[in-house]
Design an enzyme around this catalytic site. Structure first.
Site, PDB file in Angstrom:
ATOM      1  N   HIS A  31     -19.454  27.212 -11.544  1.00 50.34           N
ATOM      2  CA  HIS A  31     -20.348  28.364 -11.755  1.00 50.34           C
ATOM      3  C   HIS A  31     -20.868  28.416 -13.182  1.00 50.34           C
ATOM      4  O   HIS A  31     -20.137  28.254 -14.149  1.00 50.34           O
ATOM      5  CB  HIS A  31     -19.705  29.674 -11.322  1.00 50.34           C
ATOM      6  CG  HIS A  31     -18.514  30.136 -12.105  1.00 50.34           C
ATOM      7  ND1 HIS A  31     -18.614  30.869 -13.265  1.00 50.34           N
ATOM      8  CD2 HIS A  31     -17.190  30.003 -11.872  1.00 50.34           C
ATOM      9  CE1 HIS A  31     -17.411  31.165 -13.713  1.00 50.34           C
ATOM     10  NE2 HIS A  31     -16.516  30.641 -12.891  1.00 50.34           N
ATOM     11  N   ASP A  35     -14.044  28.550 -18.388  1.00 44.91           N
ATOM     12  CA  ASP A  35     -14.405  29.304 -17.187  1.00 44.91           C
ATOM     13  C   ASP A  35     -15.886  29.711 -17.242  1.00 44.91           C
ATOM     14  O   ASP A  35     -16.192  30.800 -17.709  1.00 44.91           O
ATOM     15  CB  ASP A  35     -13.514  30.546 -17.072  1.00 44.91           C
ATOM     16  CG  ASP A  35     -13.699  31.291 -15.773  1.00 44.91           C
ATOM     17  OD1 ASP A  35     -14.224  30.704 -14.814  1.00 44.91           O
ATOM     18  OD2 ASP A  35     -13.310  32.476 -15.721  1.00 44.91           O
ATOM     19  N   GLU A  76     -20.657  33.995 -10.158  1.00 49.21           N
ATOM     20  CA  GLU A  76     -19.322  33.975  -9.559  1.00 49.21           C
ATOM     21  C   GLU A  76     -18.461  35.094 -10.108  1.00 49.21           C
ATOM     22  O   GLU A  76     -17.672  35.699  -9.379  1.00 49.21           O
ATOM     23  CB  GLU A  76     -18.653  32.617  -9.825  1.00 49.21           C
ATOM     24  CG  GLU A  76     -17.316  32.430  -9.118  1.00 49.21           C
ATOM     25  CD  GLU A  76     -16.111  32.934  -9.894  1.00 49.21           C
ATOM     26  OE1 GLU A  76     -15.025  33.043  -9.301  1.00 49.21           O
ATOM     27  OE2 GLU A  76     -16.263  33.237 -11.091  1.00 49.21           O
ATOM     28  N   GLU A  77     -18.605  35.380 -11.390  1.00 51.37           N
ATOM     29  CA  GLU A  77     -17.668  36.285 -12.061  1.00 51.37           C
ATOM     30  C   GLU A  77     -17.730  37.722 -11.547  1.00 51.37           C
ATOM     31  O   GLU A  77     -16.699  38.376 -11.418  1.00 51.37           O
ATOM     32  CB  GLU A  77     -17.912  36.280 -13.579  1.00 51.37           C
ATOM     33  CG  GLU A  77     -17.581  34.968 -14.264  1.00 51.37           C
ATOM     34  CD  GLU A  77     -16.089  34.657 -14.264  1.00 51.37           C
ATOM     35  OE1 GLU A  77     -15.310  35.412 -13.668  1.00 51.37           O
ATOM     36  OE2 GLU A  77     -15.711  33.643 -14.861  1.00 51.37           O
ATOM     37  N   ASP A 103     -13.200  24.935 -10.919  1.00 57.75           N
ATOM     38  CA  ASP A 103     -13.239  26.269 -11.527  1.00 57.75           C
ATOM     39  C   ASP A 103     -11.833  26.703 -11.919  1.00 57.75           C
ATOM     40  O   ASP A 103     -11.398  27.816 -11.644  1.00 57.75           O
ATOM     41  CB  ASP A 103     -13.857  27.281 -10.563  1.00 57.75           C
ATOM     42  CG  ASP A 103     -14.049  28.660 -11.205  1.00 57.75           C
ATOM     43  OD1 ASP A 103     -14.005  28.749 -12.454  1.00 57.75           O
ATOM     44  OD2 ASP A 103     -14.229  29.647 -10.469  1.00 57.75           O
ATOM     45  N   HIS A 146     -11.189  34.691 -19.406  1.00 58.41           N
ATOM     46  CA  HIS A 146     -11.890  35.972 -19.583  1.00 58.41           C
ATOM     47  C   HIS A 146     -11.654  36.616 -20.952  1.00 58.41           C
ATOM     48  O   HIS A 146     -11.799  37.832 -21.093  1.00 58.41           O
ATOM     49  CB  HIS A 146     -11.500  36.974 -18.494  1.00 58.41           C
ATOM     50  CG  HIS A 146     -11.880  36.552 -17.112  1.00 58.41           C
ATOM     51  ND1 HIS A 146     -11.564  37.300 -15.990  1.00 58.41           N
ATOM     52  CD2 HIS A 146     -12.552  35.467 -16.657  1.00 58.41           C
ATOM     53  CE1 HIS A 146     -12.019  36.688 -14.909  1.00 58.41           C
ATOM     54  NE2 HIS A 146     -12.626  35.560 -15.298  1.00 58.41           N
TER      55      HIS A 146
END
Length: 472
Positions: free
Chosen positions: A283, A295, A329-330, A357, A427
């Protein structure tokens, strides 16, 4: 006697053919790894994506820049086709930096590190200040009831379990607090929600992530933020001493109408089966605190590298190979859902999909959702991976963006890197380019390309066709 000799001859010939095939495959895979390690492009692509563009939150200017950059790079590879697939995505902005403190008495305060959860509303202009009630999970809200929660800030403090060897299992054990905490606490009249960061180590970095209000009316929604693990420990400890302490926090988030963005797609048309499609993807969007290198910048550039490696070694795939860089995606999975929707509308035949991912760390193997026979066939290739220390093949796997393609026939696979350090960065503001090791990233790309090569050469779709697929 003649029949026995003939059977023996056929058996020997078959053994020789198998040995020759294994030798040929071994040499091709060696070429793939050599090309990735000696002349790879993934690390340079990630450098630009991370350091020249940065965090790529859905609907942002940087997300659009990433779309344009990766499309241009795929075009430079000389693929048969490169295009953008429009998709409407949510647009949420963080606003000015968040602020919070714990007040233990008149004039006695200590600042704590927080970050808004993706999708949260802002606090009132003056911020939110209230007493705190600590819980270990959603189910504990019922124990306290509305009379004890109303007007307070709910502090979800269930940590990731350190005894899980798979850190993704530890993550799955408490992510519901982050995603549904505000929705559930609002039912009890809470003033806001603070969630312990999903991180196995103790540090001062709060980790964001998506949350949802589901059907909560707009006027009943409450602000939600993550607190660093160090400060979660501090807050929990102080609550044992002073139950009437107060927490103040200020969020400046804003939600806008959906905006148009794109999945970036490139393909090499199959030389024998152009209508049979294999997808490789990651992503393109990321959170905004760091630059999204693990990520999922790593997955994006590894997926691009798979097609480049085949071009470089001169391998012409039998089936159509399609790299898909998914958007959103997130905080929505809009890109994955749109891709699957268009594929179904067009009646496209996807028989294999591979996603990266889980970070750019050292590759260990694959998680695979397939029939028993399909899984056993993939497992038979394990000796070809062992020279590269790839040894872990497990049932169940894939990835969020390719999951909408699941139809009972397609085989879904996910690259499994070593996960022990992944949630140190996930994140958070330290998900940055300097945290990615060049060699580990390149090994991951070569590992993905090797599996794609074997699936393309030998196929999977005709094994136990129509039988129920194993569940994740």
């Amino acid at each position: 006697m003649k029949n026995c000799l003939m059977i023996l001859f056929v058996a020997i010939l078959g053994s020789v053919n198998i040995s020759n095939a294994q030798t040929s495959d071994s040499l091709t895979i060696r070429k793939i790894y050599d090309m990735s390690l000696l002349n790879g492009k993934s690390y340079a692509w990630l450098d630009h994506l991370s350091n020249e563009i940065g965090g790529r939150l859905s609907g942002s200017y940087n997300a659009q820049r990433a779309v344009e950059y990766t499309k241009a790079q795929l075009e430079e590879l000389g693929l048969d086709k490169v295009w953008l697939q429009p998709v409407m995505v949510p647009k949420w902005t963080r606003g000015e930096r968040e602020f919070a403190y714990v007040q233990t008495g008149p004039g006695e305060t200590r600042n704590v590190n927080i970050t808004a959860l993706g999708g949260s509303i802002a606090t009132p202009d003056g911020g939110t200040k209230a007493e705190v009630i600590e819980v270990q999970g959603l189910e504990q809200l019922k124990e306290y009831g509305k009379e004890n929660i109303k007007g307070k800030i709910v502090f979800f403090n269930r940590p990731m379990r350190a005894d899980h060897i798979s850190t993704f299992d530890a993550y799955g054990g408490c992510v519901d607090q982050r995603y549904s905490g505000a929705e559930e606490a609002a039912k009890y009249g809470a003033a806001g929600v603070i969630v312990r960061s999903l991180n196995l180590r103790l540090d001062d970095l709060p980790h964001t992530g998506s949350m949802s209000y589901v059907d909560t009316p707009a006027d009943k929604r409450i602000p939600a933020a993550a607190i660093s693990t160090n400060d979660a420990e501090y807050l929990s400890g102080m609550l044992k001493i002073k139950k009437d302490l107060k927490l103040y926090f200020k969020l400046n988030c804003e939600v806008f109408p959906d905006v148009k963005s794109y999945n970036v797609i490139g393909e090499i048309t199959g030389s024998e089966n152009p209508d049979k499609i294999m997808v490789i993807g990651g992503h393109l969007d990321s959170w905004d605190l760091g630059d999204g290198s693990h990520d999922d910048g790593a997955g994006v550039v590894q997926s691009m590298e798979v097609l480049r490696l085949f071009k470089e070694i001169g391998y012409k795939p039998k089936n159509t190979l399609r790299v898909v860089l998914f958007m959103n995606e997130e905080n929505g999975l809009r890109g994955g859902n749109k891709y699957a929707e268009v594929a179904r509308t067009k009646g496209e035949n996807h028989f294999f999909a591979l996603e990266s991912d889980a970070g750019g760390f050292t590759p260990r193997g694959f998680g695979i959702t397939a029939t028993n026979a399909q899984f056993d066939k993939i497992l038979s290739w394990k000796p070809l991976f062992e020279p590269y220390l790839i040894h872990y093949f497990k049932r169940g796997g894939g990835g969020a963006d390719i999951s909408p393609l699941k139809d009972g026939n397609i085989v879904l696979a996910g690259l499994i890197p070593d996960s022990q350090r992944y949630f140190d960065h996930h994140h958070a503001a330290n998900d940055t380019f300097d945290a990615v090791n060049k060699r580990e990233l390149e090994l991951g790309a070569a590992t993905m390309a090797s599996l794609v090569y074997l699936v393309d050469k030998y196929g999977l779709d005709n094994i136990n066709k129509g039988k129920k697929q194993l569940k994740d």
